[in-house]
Write a protein that holds these residues in place. Structure first.
Motif, PDB file in Angstrom:
ATOM      1  N   GLY A 150       0.825  -1.197   0.000  1.00  0.00           N
ATOM      2  CA  GLY A 150       0.000   0.000   0.000  1.00  0.00           C
ATOM      3  C   GLY A 150       0.860   1.248   0.000  1.00  0.00           C
ATOM      4  N   ARG A 167      -6.910   5.195  -5.351  1.00  0.00           N
ATOM      5  CA  ARG A 167      -7.880   4.314  -4.665  1.00  0.00           C
ATOM      6  C   ARG A 167      -8.675   3.510  -5.696  1.00  0.00           C
ATOM      7  N   LYS A 172      -4.276   0.127  -1.446  1.00  0.00           N
ATOM      8  CA  LYS A 172      -4.588   0.533  -0.062  1.00  0.00           C
ATOM      9  C   LYS A 172      -3.834   1.829   0.210  1.00  0.00           C
TER      10      LYS A 172
END
Ligand code: 5GP
Length: 191
Positions: A150, A167, A172
């Protein structure tokens, strides 16, 4: 992250061109205690993701990433270099990034020696605006065959497209403060 938002309100300065200056604690003079709190918060938000490397981009991301790494079992931090350097030998993962603040496009590179299959990477950066820097770093992770855990961002400017774009890619993305507007110099955060 409330303490960060309060600090932005206290010391942040809104400049022309939707630029938020936070030189007093993040981008020039660095508040190490705050960096430590930021690192701790990233560790909470990415707990259990198996991060074994942190990737950032020079120069403002480096200090934040290094302090954060101490909350990720002292994992190595790699910073992507923005210009070709004689000190970098061997093969490179290279991508192009347009600088939001400087308006120029430059090559960004990471040595193939330091990133590859089997790595689980957390990308950390100071700001997210249009997402060019983050997209470039994500591209480097993809090229390397590593897995992306992420991205952790200190300040996201939510009125620019980067956050939504990233997103929507299914990444993430955790931003510790999201600024929704800076109209007339007044900073408003997303809840
Ligand atoms: P992006 O690539 O998402 O458009 O912009 C992110 C990069 O531009 C960050 O790495 C950061 O260095 C810089 N940046 C973007 N917006 C701002 C801002 O408002 N203030 C500061 N200090 N840097 C910014």
């Amino acid at each position: 992250m409330e303490i960060l938002k309060q600090r932005i309100l206290k010391d942040g300065v809104v400049k022309e061109g939707n630029v938020l200056k936070v030189d007093k604690f993040l981008n020039h003079q660095m508040d190490v205690k705050l960096f430590n709190d930021i690192g701790e918060e990233f560790a909470k938000r990415f707990a259990g993701t198996g991060v074994n490397k942190i990737l950032t981009i020079e120069s403002s991301g480096i200090g934040i990433a290094c302090i954060a790494a101490q909350h990720f079992n002292n994992c190595p931090v790699i910073f992507a270099k923005k210009t070709l350097s004689k000190n970098l030998d061997g093969e490179m993962f290279v991508t192009q990034v347009k600088s939001y603040t400087k308006g120029v496009t430059y090559d960004v590179m990471v040595s193939e020696k330091y990133l590859g299959k089997g790595d689980k990477v957390l990308i950390i950066d100071d700001f997210l605006a249009n997402g060019c820097a983050l997209m470039g770093l994500i591209d480097i992770v993809k090229q390397s065959g590593a897995e992306l855990a992420g991205a952790g961002i200190v300040i996201e400017k939510g009125f620019q497209v980067g956050g939504k774009t990233i997103r929507d890619m299914g990444v993430k993305l955790e931003s510790l403060a999201i600024v929704d507007s800076m109209d007339n110099g007044t900073i408003t955060f997303r809840d």
